[in-house]
Motif scaffolding. Structure first.
Motif, PDB file in Angstrom:
ATOM      1  N   UNK A 161      38.340  30.926  49.628  1.00  0.00           N
ATOM      2  CA  UNK A 161      38.590  29.825  48.699  1.00  0.00           C
ATOM      3  C   UNK A 161      37.778  29.959  47.422  1.00  0.00           C
ATOM      4  N   UNK A 162      36.533  30.388  47.552  1.00  0.00           N
ATOM      5  CA  UNK A 162      35.701  30.608  46.365  1.00  0.00           C
ATOM      6  C   UNK A 162      36.275  31.730  45.502  1.00  0.00           C
ATOM      7  N   UNK A 163      36.740  32.790  46.151  1.00  0.00           N
ATOM      8  CA  UNK A 163      37.356  33.883  45.399  1.00  0.00           C
ATOM      9  C   UNK A 163      38.649  33.424  44.719  1.00  0.00           C
ATOM     10  N   UNK A 164      39.425  32.612  45.416  1.00  0.00           N
ATOM     11  CA  UNK A 164      40.668  32.119  44.829  1.00  0.00           C
ATOM     12  C   UNK A 164      40.374  31.288  43.589  1.00  0.00           C
ATOM     13  N   UNK A 165      39.296  30.515  43.634  1.00  0.00           N
ATOM     14  CA  UNK A 165      38.893  29.761  42.455  1.00  0.00           C
ATOM     15  C   UNK A 165      38.563  30.663  41.289  1.00  0.00           C
ATOM     16  N   UNK A 166      37.854  31.757  41.560  1.00  0.00           N
ATOM     17  CA  UNK A 166      37.534  32.729  40.512  1.00  0.00           C
ATOM     18  C   UNK A 166      38.802  33.342  39.934  1.00  0.00           C
ATOM     19  N   UNK A 167      39.695  33.785  40.797  1.00  0.00           N
ATOM     20  CA  UNK A 167      40.932  34.410  40.318  1.00  0.00           C
ATOM     21  C   UNK A 167      41.753  33.429  39.483  1.00  0.00           C
ATOM     22  N   UNK A 168      41.783  32.175  39.927  1.00  0.00           N
ATOM     23  CA  UNK A 168      42.541  31.171  39.194  1.00  0.00           C
ATOM     24  C   UNK A 168      41.939  30.878  37.830  1.00  0.00           C
ATOM     25  N   UNK A 169      40.619  30.718  37.775  1.00  0.00           N
ATOM     26  CA  UNK A 169      39.971  30.407  36.494  1.00  0.00           C
ATOM     27  C   UNK A 169      40.156  31.523  35.482  1.00  0.00           C
ATOM     28  N   UNK A 170      40.209  32.766  35.965  1.00  0.00           N
ATOM     29  CA  UNK A 170      40.301  33.898  35.041  1.00  0.00           C
ATOM     30  C   UNK A 170      41.706  34.490  34.981  1.00  0.00           C
ATOM     31  N   UNK A 171      42.663  33.745  35.564  1.00  0.00           N
ATOM     32  CA  UNK A 171      44.091  34.091  35.451  1.00  0.00           C
ATOM     33  C   UNK A 171      44.361  35.530  35.884  1.00  0.00           C
ATOM     34  N   UNK A 172      43.900  35.823  37.087  1.00  0.00           N
ATOM     35  CA  UNK A 172      44.068  37.162  37.653  1.00  0.00           C
ATOM     36  C   UNK A 172      44.731  37.030  39.017  1.00  0.00           C
ATOM     37  N   UNK A 173      45.661  37.905  39.293  1.00  0.00           N
ATOM     38  CA  UNK A 173      46.297  37.958  40.603  1.00  0.00           C
ATOM     39  C   UNK A 173      45.949  39.290  41.251  1.00  0.00           C
ATOM     40  N   UNK A 174      45.047  39.247  42.206  1.00  0.00           N
ATOM     41  CA  UNK A 174      44.652  40.476  42.911  1.00  0.00           C
ATOM     42  C   UNK A 174      44.133  40.081  44.283  1.00  0.00           C
ATOM     43  N   UNK A 175      43.697  41.056  45.045  1.00  0.00           N
ATOM     44  CA  UNK A 175      43.212  40.792  46.386  1.00  0.00           C
ATOM     45  C   UNK A 175      41.739  40.454  46.418  1.00  0.00           C
ATOM     46  N   UNK A 176      41.092  40.784  47.509  1.00  0.00           N
ATOM     47  CA  UNK A 176      39.681  40.508  47.712  1.00  0.00           C
ATOM     48  C   UNK A 176      38.855  41.236  46.652  1.00  0.00           C
ATOM     49  N   UNK A 177      38.051  40.487  45.921  1.00  0.00           N
ATOM     50  CA  UNK A 177      37.277  41.062  44.820  1.00  0.00           C
ATOM     51  C   UNK A 177      36.176  41.993  45.302  1.00  0.00           C
ATOM     52  N   UNK A 178      35.889  41.985  46.580  1.00  0.00           N
ATOM     53  CA  UNK A 178      34.849  42.859  47.134  1.00  0.00           C
ATOM     54  C   UNK A 178      35.365  44.248  47.466  1.00  0.00           C
ATOM     55  N   UNK A 179      36.692  44.416  47.488  1.00  0.00           N
ATOM     56  CA  UNK A 179      37.258  45.663  47.997  1.00  0.00           C
ATOM     57  C   UNK A 179      38.379  46.161  47.087  1.00  0.00           C
ATOM     58  N   UNK A 180      38.121  47.246  46.385  1.00  0.00           N
ATOM     59  CA  UNK A 180      39.178  47.860  45.591  1.00  0.00           C
ATOM     60  C   UNK A 180      40.251  48.427  46.513  1.00  0.00           C
ATOM     61  N   UNK A 181      41.527  48.272  46.143  1.00  0.00           N
ATOM     62  CA  UNK A 181      42.584  48.877  46.953  1.00  0.00           C
ATOM     63  C   UNK A 181      42.672  50.388  46.757  1.00  0.00           C
ATOM     64  N   UNK A 182      42.002  50.903  45.723  1.00  0.00           N
ATOM     65  CA  UNK A 182      42.114  52.326  45.396  1.00  0.00           C
ATOM     66  C   UNK A 182      40.971  53.171  45.933  1.00  0.00           C
ATOM     67  N   UNK A 183      39.734  52.673  45.815  1.00  0.00           N
ATOM     68  CA  UNK A 183      38.592  53.473  46.240  1.00  0.00           C
ATOM     69  C   UNK A 183      37.371  52.580  46.422  1.00  0.00           C
TER      70      UNK A 183
END
Length: 376
Positions: free
Chosen positions: A150-172
């Motif tokens: 929920x805290x991460x979702x708040x961050x993504x919403x405030x900064x208008x970003x749609x992505x997954x878990x901010x702790x884990x890159x999907x690439x590397x």
């Protein structure tokens, strides 16, 4: 390639990336840093640093003492990680606009790197300076995991970003450890275990002639626990003073502790001292644990907060050391535990196995190889 390294103002999180940055520069790549100032410049000693937030607002010394368990986790997320991300995003945006990186390499606790990279559709890589998040520590606590999301979702919403878990890159995800220490990871995914990336530290004066040839036992609580650690370090002095078969060396940044039987100093060239030691007593900071195990030495760990408890658990599970209670342990307990890790061969053998896994993982060379292999 151009790499923008986004970091929090935390020594242990910057240190492995300093080593990776040096390797990238040696290979001809362009590297810039972005983080809270002036700490980022002080820690990286780099020529190109873009400011993102005021480091004084996020100094770890401002954290209340005595936080444990969920209270510590709640403070970390609500009062540190999330506000740090909000504060850093404008500076990271400016850095991306000015530097135009090909890749953003963001520390796992510098969410602003992931947010801005995702907004600009840039490849971003997670630097996992500690292994604790990789094992999904909240998997058995779904309510807390949902709160974090929920805290991460708040961050993504405030900064208008749609992505997954901010702790884990999907690439590397560069994990500066190995499975020999972490144990098996259920979902490896984009994780690449490269072992520790140990960067050279600034030179520190030390009177090497004070070492008398006895097995050396080092006690240190790192760079951020000076006041909090006084009681524990005092117990370490008493414990080591009662062990004439070893020479004790205690690092007390306050300069308040005194002893005739134990060396007590404010600072040491830690990597060099560790290489001459027989065992290390510490709080479980990832850099100290990595330096110790990279030298094949057993550990005695008294975790204080954050990821240190899980690192202590990993060291015990690997058989490379033993754990103590930081806030309750007394000198006799420390003395008995140090004696056990020094005299029981299994601890040194386990530490040697972890050391071998570190060497095989490739360190900074492997990390740079993975970064160069990213699609552009």
């Amino acid at each position: 390639m151009k790499f923008l390294l986004v970091v929090p103002p935390l020594t242990g999180h910057v240190a492995p990336l300093r080593a990776v940055a040096a390797e990238l520069v040696d290979r001809g790549h362009d590297v810039a840093w972005c983080g809270p100032e002036p700490t980022t410049s002080e820690l990286t000693r780099a020529g190109r640093v873009y400011a993102a937030a005021d480091a004084l607002e996020f100094a770890v010394e401002r954290r209340p003492e005595g936080l444990r368990g969920f209270a510590a986790l709640k403070y970390l997320w609500e009062q540190y990680l999330v506000p740090l991300a909000d504060a850093m995003v404008p500076g990271v945006e400016k850095a991306v606009a000015a530097f135009r990186p090909d890749v953003v390499l963001a520390d796992q606790q510098a969410f602003a790197g992931a947010l801005v990279a995702s907004r600009h559709a840039l490849p971003w890589v997670t630097s996992a300076s500690t292994s604790t998040e990789l094992g999904d520590p909240l998997g058995a606590m779904p309510k807390i995991a949902a709160w974090v999301e929920g805290l991460q979702e708040g961050l993504r919403g405030r900064h208008k970003v749609s992505c997954g878990d901010l702790r884990f890159s999907p690439d590397l995800i560069l994990a500066f450890t190995t499975v020999s220490l972490t144990g098996p990871i259920a979902d490896v995914g984009a994780v690449r275990f490269v072992g520790p990336a140990l960067a050279p530290a600034p030179p520190v004066g030390f009177s090497w002639d004070r070492l008398d040839g006895r097995p050396l036992v080092l006690a240190t609580l790192g760079t951020a626990n000076a006041a909090l650690g006084r009681r524990f370090l005092s117990e370490c002095v008493d414990a080591l003073a009662g062990m004439p078969e070893v020479q004790g060396l205690v690092v007390d940044p306050t300069g308040e502790l005194l002893s005739d039987e134990v060396l007590v100093v404010k600072r040491i060239p830690q990597a060099e001292v560790v290489r001459k030691a027989a065992a290390v007593i510490c709080h479980g900071g990832h850099n100290t644990v990595s330096e110790t195990l990279a030298s094949g030495l057993p550990l005695v760990i008294a975790p204080i907060r954050d990821d240190q408890s899980m690192l202590a658990q990993q060291v015990e599970a690997a058989g490379a050391g033993l754990r103590l209670r930081f806030d309750r342990v007394k000198a006799p307990d420390i003395r008995d535990t140090v004696t056990e890790v020094l005299t029981e061969p299994a601890f040194a053998a386990a530490a040697a196995r972890v050391r071998a896994s570190f060497a095989a993982a490739g360190g900074v060379v492997a990390a740079a190889d993975h970064l160069e292999a990213l699609p552009r």
